[in-house]
Design a protein around this motif. Structure first.
Motif, PDB file in Angstrom:
ATOM      1  N   SER A 163      -1.603   5.760   4.504  1.00 36.87           N
ATOM      2  CA  SER A 163      -2.751   6.182   3.691  1.00 36.87           C
ATOM      3  C   SER A 163      -2.361   6.279   2.221  1.00 36.87           C
ATOM      4  O   SER A 163      -3.144   5.915   1.336  1.00 36.87           O
ATOM      5  CB  SER A 163      -3.288   7.527   4.177  1.00 36.87           C
ATOM      6  OG  SER A 163      -3.763   7.392   5.497  1.00 36.87           O
ATOM      7  N   ALA A 164      -1.144   6.751   1.953  1.00 34.01           N
ATOM      8  CA  ALA A 164      -0.666   6.850   0.568  1.00 34.01           C
ATOM      9  C   ALA A 164      -0.490   5.453  -0.034  1.00 34.01           C
ATOM     10  O   ALA A 164      -0.696   5.257  -1.230  1.00 34.01           O
ATOM     11  CB  ALA A 164       0.651   7.627   0.521  1.00 34.01           C
ATOM     12  N   LEU A 165      -0.118   4.486   0.789  1.00 36.21           N
ATOM     13  CA  LEU A 165       0.102   3.117   0.313  1.00 36.21           C
ATOM     14  C   LEU A 165      -1.210   2.381   0.063  1.00 36.21           C
ATOM     15  O   LEU A 165      -1.253   1.389  -0.661  1.00 36.21           O
ATOM     16  CB  LEU A 165       0.924   2.321   1.342  1.00 36.21           C
ATOM     17  CG  LEU A 165       2.349   2.809   1.595  1.00 36.21           C
ATOM     18  CD1 LEU A 165       2.970   2.033   2.747  1.00 36.21           C
ATOM     19  CD2 LEU A 165       3.205   2.690   0.338  1.00 36.21           C
ATOM     20  N   SER A 209      -3.208  -0.550  11.746  1.00 38.28           N
ATOM     21  CA  SER A 209      -3.843  -1.536  10.864  1.00 38.28           C
ATOM     22  C   SER A 209      -5.361  -1.353  10.822  1.00 38.28           C
ATOM     23  O   SER A 209      -6.007  -1.707   9.844  1.00 38.28           O
ATOM     24  CB  SER A 209      -3.480  -2.965  11.276  1.00 38.28           C
ATOM     25  OG  SER A 209      -4.183  -3.347  12.437  1.00 38.28           O
ATOM     26  N   GLU A 210      -5.912  -0.787  11.904  1.00 40.94           N
ATOM     27  CA  GLU A 210      -7.357  -0.559  11.944  1.00 40.94           C
ATOM     28  C   GLU A 210      -7.759   0.720  11.204  1.00 40.94           C
ATOM     29  O   GLU A 210      -8.924   0.915  10.879  1.00 40.94           O
ATOM     30  CB  GLU A 210      -7.834  -0.493  13.400  1.00 40.94           C
ATOM     31  CG  GLU A 210      -7.761  -1.852  14.092  1.00 40.94           C
ATOM     32  CD  GLU A 210      -7.875  -1.760  15.605  1.00 40.94           C
ATOM     33  OE1 GLU A 210      -8.317  -0.710  16.115  1.00 40.94           O
ATOM     34  OE2 GLU A 210      -7.502  -2.748  16.277  1.00 40.94           O
ATOM     35  N   LEU A 211      -6.781   1.577  10.938  1.00 38.65           N
ATOM     36  CA  LEU A 211      -7.075   2.866  10.305  1.00 38.65           C
ATOM     37  C   LEU A 211      -6.961   2.844   8.786  1.00 38.65           C
ATOM     38  O   LEU A 211      -7.432   3.752   8.118  1.00 38.65           O
ATOM     39  CB  LEU A 211      -6.146   3.951  10.868  1.00 38.65           C
ATOM     40  CG  LEU A 211      -6.346   4.280  12.356  1.00 38.65           C
ATOM     41  CD1 LEU A 211      -5.207   5.162  12.844  1.00 38.65           C
ATOM     42  CD2 LEU A 211      -7.684   4.937  12.600  1.00 38.65           C
ATOM     43  N   VAL A 212      -6.313   1.823   8.251  1.00 42.27           N
ATOM     44  CA  VAL A 212      -6.148   1.755   6.795  1.00 42.27           C
ATOM     45  C   VAL A 212      -6.608   0.404   6.270  1.00 42.27           C
ATOM     46  O   VAL A 212      -6.640  -0.581   7.006  1.00 42.27           O
ATOM     47  CB  VAL A 212      -4.670   2.006   6.363  1.00 42.27           C
ATOM     48  CG1 VAL A 212      -4.252   3.436   6.615  1.00 42.27           C
ATOM     49  CG2 VAL A 212      -3.724   1.038   7.047  1.00 42.27           C
ATOM     50  N   GLU A 213      -6.950   0.377   4.998  1.00 43.58           N
ATOM     51  CA  GLU A 213      -7.420  -0.850   4.358  1.00 43.58           C
ATOM     52  C   GLU A 213      -6.261  -1.548   3.655  1.00 43.58           C
ATOM     53  O   GLU A 213      -6.230  -1.645   2.439  1.00 43.58           O
ATOM     54  CB  GLU A 213      -8.514  -0.505   3.330  1.00 43.58           C
ATOM     55  CG  GLU A 213      -9.757   0.099   3.932  1.00 43.58           C
ATOM     56  CD  GLU A 213     -10.579  -0.923   4.724  1.00 43.58           C
ATOM     57  OE1 GLU A 213     -10.723  -2.063   4.240  1.00 43.58           O
ATOM     58  OE2 GLU A 213     -11.035  -0.571   5.823  1.00 43.58           O
ATOM     59  N   ILE A 214      -5.290  -2.006   4.447  1.00 43.69           N
ATOM     60  CA  ILE A 214      -4.139  -2.734   3.898  1.00 43.69           C
ATOM     61  C   ILE A 214      -3.907  -3.933   4.816  1.00 43.69           C
ATOM     62  O   ILE A 214      -3.968  -3.772   6.036  1.00 43.69           O
ATOM     63  CB  ILE A 214      -2.841  -1.882   3.911  1.00 43.69           C
ATOM     64  CG1 ILE A 214      -3.034  -0.530   3.246  1.00 43.69           C
ATOM     65  CG2 ILE A 214      -1.693  -2.625   3.239  1.00 43.69           C
ATOM     66  CD1 ILE A 214      -1.830   0.389   3.370  1.00 43.69           C
ATOM     67  N   PRO A 215      -3.646  -5.119   4.258  1.00 40.97           N
ATOM     68  CA  PRO A 215      -3.324  -6.247   5.137  1.00 40.97           C
ATOM     69  C   PRO A 215      -2.003  -6.005   5.876  1.00 40.97           C
ATOM     70  O   PRO A 215      -1.019  -5.567   5.278  1.00 40.97           O
ATOM     71  CB  PRO A 215      -3.209  -7.449   4.195  1.00 40.97           C
ATOM     72  CG  PRO A 215      -3.410  -6.944   2.820  1.00 40.97           C
ATOM     73  CD  PRO A 215      -3.662  -5.472   2.849  1.00 40.97           C
ATOM     74  N   PHE A 216      -2.010  -6.261   7.176  1.00 36.57           N
ATOM     75  CA  PHE A 216      -0.822  -6.140   8.023  1.00 36.57           C
ATOM     76  C   PHE A 216      -0.390  -7.527   8.459  1.00 36.57           C
ATOM     77  O   PHE A 216      -1.233  -8.377   8.748  1.00 36.57           O
ATOM     78  CB  PHE A 216      -1.154  -5.345   9.294  1.00 36.57           C
ATOM     79  CG  PHE A 216      -0.902  -3.878   9.227  1.00 36.57           C
ATOM     80  CD1 PHE A 216       0.034  -3.272  10.048  1.00 36.57           C
ATOM     81  CD2 PHE A 216      -1.640  -3.067   8.356  1.00 36.57           C
ATOM     82  CE1 PHE A 216       0.243  -1.905  10.001  1.00 36.57           C
ATOM     83  CE2 PHE A 216      -1.429  -1.698   8.310  1.00 36.57           C
ATOM     84  CZ  PHE A 216      -0.484  -1.119   9.143  1.00 36.57           C
ATOM     85  N   GLU A 217       0.907  -7.735   8.510  1.00 42.94           N
ATOM     86  CA  GLU A 217       1.449  -8.952   9.088  1.00 42.94           C
ATOM     87  C   GLU A 217       2.381  -8.506  10.221  1.00 42.94           C
ATOM     88  O   GLU A 217       3.242  -7.642  10.005  1.00 42.94           O
ATOM     89  CB  GLU A 217       2.236  -9.717   8.036  1.00 42.94           C
ATOM     90  CG  GLU A 217       2.445 -11.173   8.359  1.00 42.94           C
ATOM     91  CD  GLU A 217       3.052 -11.909   7.188  1.00 42.94           C
ATOM     92  OE1 GLU A 217       4.204 -12.381   7.352  1.00 42.94           O
ATOM     93  OE2 GLU A 217       2.399 -11.995   6.132  1.00 42.94           O
ATOM     94  N   PHE A 218       2.186  -9.074  11.395  1.00 41.74           N
ATOM     95  CA  PHE A 218       2.996  -8.660  12.548  1.00 41.74           C
ATOM     96  C   PHE A 218       4.084  -9.688  12.790  1.00 41.74           C
ATOM     97  O   PHE A 218       3.825 -10.884  12.820  1.00 41.74           O
ATOM     98  CB  PHE A 218       2.109  -8.493  13.786  1.00 41.74           C
ATOM     99  CG  PHE A 218       1.142  -7.369  13.627  1.00 41.74           C
ATOM    100  CD1 PHE A 218       1.509  -6.067  13.968  1.00 41.74           C
ATOM    101  CD2 PHE A 218      -0.129  -7.572  13.110  1.00 41.74           C
ATOM    102  CE1 PHE A 218       0.631  -5.001  13.789  1.00 41.74           C
ATOM    103  CE2 PHE A 218      -1.021  -6.523  12.930  1.00 41.74           C
ATOM    104  CZ  PHE A 218      -0.623  -5.237  13.278  1.00 41.74           C
ATOM    105  N   LYS A 219       5.309  -9.185  12.950  1.00 40.38           N
ATOM    106  CA  LYS A 219       6.455 -10.083  13.148  1.00 40.38           C
ATOM    107  C   LYS A 219       7.317  -9.547  14.274  1.00 40.38           C
ATOM    108  O   LYS A 219       7.480  -8.340  14.421  1.00 40.38           O
ATOM    109  CB  LYS A 219       7.308 -10.150  11.869  1.00 40.38           C
ATOM    110  CG  LYS A 219       6.564 -10.772  10.686  1.00 40.38           C
ATOM    111  CD  LYS A 219       7.449 -10.736   9.457  1.00 40.38           C
ATOM    112  CE  LYS A 219       6.826 -11.474   8.307  1.00 40.38           C
ATOM    113  NZ  LYS A 219       7.134 -12.897   8.308  1.00 40.38           N
TER     114      LYS A 219
END
Length: 120
Positions: A79-81, A108-118
């Protein structure tokens, strides 16, 4: 800006937050006795960083395991990010670790930041 470098232990993750070299990583196991206390310097560092962030930031989460108390603080960190422009989360998980993959999906569904899964 000061580098935040916390050595990982059996119960706490290794954390490196280094603006100059563009290294932002939380890795290992997170089950500290007092999660709020453990993550306080991380949240304070992110708050300072958000005032003068790099144009692009890739924040790496490479956790093997975290407990319930840590999951709330990981969400606080995310959330801070959220307010930092150019932020992207790289969520690493072991190929056969569906729980960690699922946890990343939920975050990833809880924050508005793009996630990349690796996987690794």
């Amino acid at each position: 800006m000061e580098i935040l470098n916390l050595e990982g232990t059996e119960d706490t993750p290794k954390i490196i937050l280094d603006k100059k070299n563009g290294i932002f990583e939380i890795s290992g196991r997170s089950l500290p006795e007092d999660s709020a206390e453990f993550y306080r310097p991380v949240l304070e560092w992110i708050e300072k960083y958000s005032g003068d962030a790099n144009p692009a930031t890739e924040f790496v989460f490479k956790l093997e395991y975290f407990n319930t108390a840590s999951s709330k603080l990981i969400l606080d960190v995310l959330s801070a990010l959220e307010d930092i422009k150019g932020m992207k989360i790289l969520w690493y998980f072991h190929e056969d670790d569906e729980d960690m993959e699922e946890a990343g999906q939920e975050f990833s569904e809880l924050v508005e930041i793009p996630f990349e899964f690796k996987t690794y």
